[in-house]
Write an enzyme that holds these catalytic residues in place. Structure first.
Site, PDB file in Angstrom:
ATOM      1  N   HIS A 115       6.771 -16.475  -4.512  1.00  0.00           N
ATOM      2  CA  HIS A 115       7.594 -15.479  -3.551  1.00  0.00           C
ATOM      3  C   HIS A 115       8.643 -16.834  -3.067  1.00  0.00           C
ATOM      4  CE1 HIS A 115       8.171 -11.966  -1.073  1.00  0.00           C
ATOM      5  NE2 HIS A 115       9.038 -12.871  -0.352  1.00  0.00           N
ATOM      6  N   HIS A 128      13.527 -16.663  -3.106  1.00  0.00           N
ATOM      7  CA  HIS A 128      14.526 -15.887  -3.174  1.00  0.00           C
ATOM      8  C   HIS A 128      15.877 -16.998  -3.392  1.00  0.00           C
ATOM      9  CE1 HIS A 128      12.564 -12.834  -1.003  1.00  0.00           C
ATOM     10  NE2 HIS A 128      12.442 -13.684   0.151  1.00  0.00           N
ATOM     11  N   TYR A 188      20.628  -9.725   8.034  1.00  0.00           N
ATOM     12  CA  TYR A 188      20.965 -11.285   8.226  1.00  0.00           C
ATOM     13  C   TYR A 188      21.810 -11.621   6.986  1.00  0.00           C
ATOM     14  CZ  TYR A 188      17.377 -12.006   4.832  1.00  0.00           C
ATOM     15  OH  TYR A 188      16.517 -12.064   3.503  1.00  0.00           O
ATOM     16  N   SER A 197      16.101  -8.506   0.677  1.00  0.00           N
ATOM     17  CA  SER A 197      17.015  -7.219   1.253  1.00  0.00           C
ATOM     18  C   SER A 197      18.475  -7.263   1.222  1.00  0.00           C
ATOM     19  CB  SER A 197      16.330  -6.962   2.649  1.00  0.00           C
ATOM     20  OG  SER A 197      16.722  -7.898   3.500  1.00  0.00           O
ATOM     21  N   ARG A 217       9.608  -3.818  -5.353  1.00  0.00           N
ATOM     22  CA  ARG A 217       9.517  -4.116  -3.895  1.00  0.00           C
ATOM     23  C   ARG A 217       9.752  -2.948  -2.912  1.00  0.00           C
ATOM     24  NH1 ARG A 217      11.832  -8.941   0.050  1.00  0.00           N
ATOM     25  NH2 ARG A 217       9.774  -9.467   1.260  1.00  0.00           N
ATOM     26  N   HIS A 225       3.231 -11.738   2.507  1.00  0.00           N
ATOM     27  CA  HIS A 225       2.906 -12.408   3.675  1.00  0.00           C
ATOM     28  C   HIS A 225       1.519 -12.238   4.489  1.00  0.00           C
ATOM     29  CE1 HIS A 225       6.862 -13.746   2.383  1.00  0.00           C
ATOM     30  NE2 HIS A 225       7.549 -12.915   3.022  1.00  0.00           N
ATOM     31  N   ASP A 239       8.174 -18.736   0.035  1.00  0.00           N
ATOM     32  CA  ASP A 239       9.061 -18.033   0.656  1.00  0.00           C
ATOM     33  C   ASP A 239      10.274 -18.586   1.193  1.00  0.00           C
ATOM     34  OD1 ASP A 239      10.023 -15.558   2.056  1.00  0.00           O
ATOM     35  OD2 ASP A 239       9.262 -16.018   3.795  1.00  0.00           O
TER      36      ASP A 239
END
Length: 284
Positions: free
Chosen positions: A18, A20, A36, A64, A111, A166, A233
């Site tokens: 996981h 990004h 954000y 997102s 997702r 998570h 993450d």
């Protein structure tokens, strides 16, 4: 470059399940509805981190802030080659050719982010699970612990595996939301659910080694070690005022929760290979 020398004996083929990639912003700008706007977190920066931690494989998750635009995530997955996989965000009206393309470059899941803007609503669970079932993809869900109990019957009825982000994002420790946690354990017992042992700092805001997250993680490990994976993450987006975690400390925490090399092998290598369709061996 300093190399991880913490408490974990990182096995060959270990996977970060996981993370990004963000940017560069001039080519990959966030959508207007983004909750954000992160600083650039580039592919090259991540590869340096991956090497420093002794990891060999990576799953890039569509964030997102990019909504349904996979340009940034797909670029990273393609650059990773056989050591990379991706998780997409797809609308119900997506064309079959888009799914086929993403599958061909290494995507293996879709997702649903039910926490941030820019995602697809839970109403599409069944429709999208049916769309991706023939590709043997899974449905990954970002949800807070208080919503798991109500969603569990639907998730259990999907024709594909389900992955919970998570550790379910419970508050502090599992006992804070017993109904949701019992539902999560029931999903694991059903044999089609996986949980990511990631985001300890999203459960315990006090900093490493995140002792308030440890009981939840250890309970999950005891319940279903064969259906758990781990992720950094990175680059840890949207933390607000919480301290930025150190990725080596996150790997240390996993080692403390497992306490056995055999469990680390399972969670870092064997389980990701099964869930994300990795080849038996891959170079670092």
């Amino acid at each position: 470059m300093s190399v991880y020398a913490g408490s974990a004996r990182v096995p060959a083929g270990a996977c970060d399940c996981h993370m990004h990639i963000f940017g560069p912003t001039e080519r990959h700008a966030p959508i207007t509805a983004a909750d954000y706007v992160p600083a650039d977190a580039l592919y090259e920066d991540y590869i340096a981190l991956r090497l420093s931690l002794g990891l060999s494989r990576t799953v890039v998750v569509q964030p997102s802030i990019y909504g349904l635009d996979h340009a940034c995530t797909a670029e990273a997955v393609e650059r990773l080659g056989e050591s990379g996989r991706g998780v997409a965000v797809l609308a119900p009206d997506v064309h079959d050719s888009e799914i086929e393309y993403l599958h061909s470059i290494g995507f293996r899941g879709i997702r649903f982010n039910l926490v941030s803007s820019g995602g697809v609503a839970a109403d599409a669970f069944e429709t999208m699970a049916a769309r991706v079932a023939e590709y043997c993809w899974h449905v990954q869900v970002m949800v807070t612990g208080d919503a798991i109990a109500s969603l569990a019957p639907r998730l259990a009825g999907l024709p594909v595996d389900v992955v919970i982000d998570h550790m379910g994002r419970f508050d502090a420790i599992a006992e804070a939301e017993p109904a949701g946690f019992r539902s999560l354990l029931s999903l694991l017992e059903g044999g089609r659910c996986w949980v990511k042992l990631s985001g300890a700092y999203r459960i315990d805001f006090g900093g490493a080694p995140w002792p308030m997250a440890a009981p939840l993680a250890k309970t999950l490990i005891a319940a279903a070690p064969e259906r758990l994976v781990w992720g950094t993450d990175w680059p840890h987006p949207d933390l607000g005022t919480s301290p930025m975690p150190n990725d080596a400390a996150l790997l240390d925490a996993l080692a403390a929760w497992t306490a056995k090399d055999a469990l680390l092998q399972r969670i870092l290598v064997d389980n990701p290979a099964a869930l994300y369709d990795f080849a038996p061996e891959v170079g670092s």
